[in-house]
Scaffold this active site. Structure first.
Site, PDB file in Angstrom:
ATOM      1  N   GLU A  52       0.861  -1.178   0.000  1.00 53.61           N
ATOM      2  CA  GLU A  52       0.000   0.000   0.000  1.00 53.61           C
ATOM      3  C   GLU A  52       0.897   1.227   0.000  1.00 53.61           C
ATOM      4  OE1 GLU A  52      -2.647   0.228   3.268  1.00 53.61           O
ATOM      5  OE2 GLU A  52      -3.546  -1.736   2.929  1.00 53.61           O
ATOM      6  N   ASP A  63      -4.784   8.696  10.462  1.00 60.15           N
ATOM      7  CA  ASP A  63      -3.440   8.182  10.668  1.00 60.15           C
ATOM      8  C   ASP A  63      -2.914   8.548  12.046  1.00 60.15           C
ATOM      9  OD1 ASP A  63      -3.288   7.077   8.123  1.00 60.15           O
ATOM     10  OD2 ASP A  63      -2.635   8.977   7.243  1.00 60.15           O
TER      11      ASP A  63
END
Length: 273
Positions: A52, A63
């Site tokens: 990814e 995140d």
């Protein structure tokens, strides 16, 4: 055009081997674009089945701090959306499926059809969109269909049955199951809700379900790999790159982690068999 391995084909191959896939996340441009490409090569060589590639974004709300800091550094160093396509092209054809993970605003700015076209042309498998739900993804669904790239949506432990069904229908390649609510990052344990979420998502119609958010050790990888189609790891690799004194050492450290994680995944399936 680079050789293209789709995500579903990569997961079918690892399933045929009786194991889960190791899915490795790296932010493009950290610390530089070429460094992130070299890190991707090292992780593939160390056993990653899917990569990814994170598209650095200025507001990465999902995140955790390790990946946020890496994305900030990548942006400061000049990383841009086009660099992600360059990284995809550099890594495609090495035996792993190459996906991009991005918040949707940069894809809108690039142009969904243009991004799908360029991603396919570079040999990319598909796009993971953590902040886009199928109900609002009409333009991306059309673009991904037109250019034959996978669209990967997320589910969470709180997702009701109708949401799981909508995601299962709309996703191609795999469904990304967030093991816990909250931001990404390494954890001392993986949420106990993850296995139930994988089962519910399969019942809702998903062909492949990969689990992320929190996996960082061989033991956790073995635990998740015993029931999921793929084990997604990000912060552990990014931390290795961030804490190393130089890029070459960071790649070696990240590759060592990948080998440990693969050993855990492989051992879990052998024991289960």
């Amino acid at each position: 055009m680079s050789t293209r391995l789709r995500a579903g084909a990569a997961l079918d191959a690892t399933r045929a081997e009786g194991r889960a896939a190791l899915v490795a996340y790296l932010p493009v441009g950290f610390p530089r674009v070429e460094d992130s490409i070299e890190a991707g090569r090292a992780l593939i060589d160390a056993g990653a089945d899917l990569i990814e590639l994170g598209l650095p974004y200025s507001d990465p709300v999902m995140d955790g701090p390790v990946i946020q800091q890496a994305a900030t550094a990548a942006l400061a160093a000049g990383a841009r959306s086009r660099d992600v396509i360059t990284a995809v092209e550099a890594l495609a054809g090495r035996g792993a499926a190459i996906c991009v993970m991005s918040y949707y605003n940069p894809i809108l700015a690039y142009g969904p059809d243009a991004f799908a076209r360029d991603l396919a042309g570079a040999g990319g498998a598909g796009l993971i969109t953590p902040d886009l739900i199928p109900d609002e993804a009409g333009e991306w669904i059309a673009a991904s269909d037109a250019h034959g790239v996978d669209r990967i949506f997320l589910v969470a432990p709180s997702s009701p049955r109708d949401r799981l069904e909508a995601v299962a229908v709309a996703s191609t390649g795999f469904v990304y199951a967030a093991s816990t609510m909250g931001v990404t990052g390494t954890r001392t344990s993986v949420s106990g809700a993850a296995e139930g979420l994988v089962e519910r998502t399969r019942v809702a119609g998903a062909a492949h379900v990969c689990v992320g958010l929190g996996v960082s050790t061989a033991e956790q990888a073995a635990e998740v790999g015993a029931y999921a189609d793929g084990v997604i790891v990000g912060s552990a690799f990014v931390r290795a790159l961030a804490e190393a004194p130089d890029a070459a050492t960071g790649r070696r450290d990240a590759a060592a982690i990948a080998r440990e994680l693969r050993a855990g995944i492989d051992g879990a399936r052998r024991e289960r068999a």
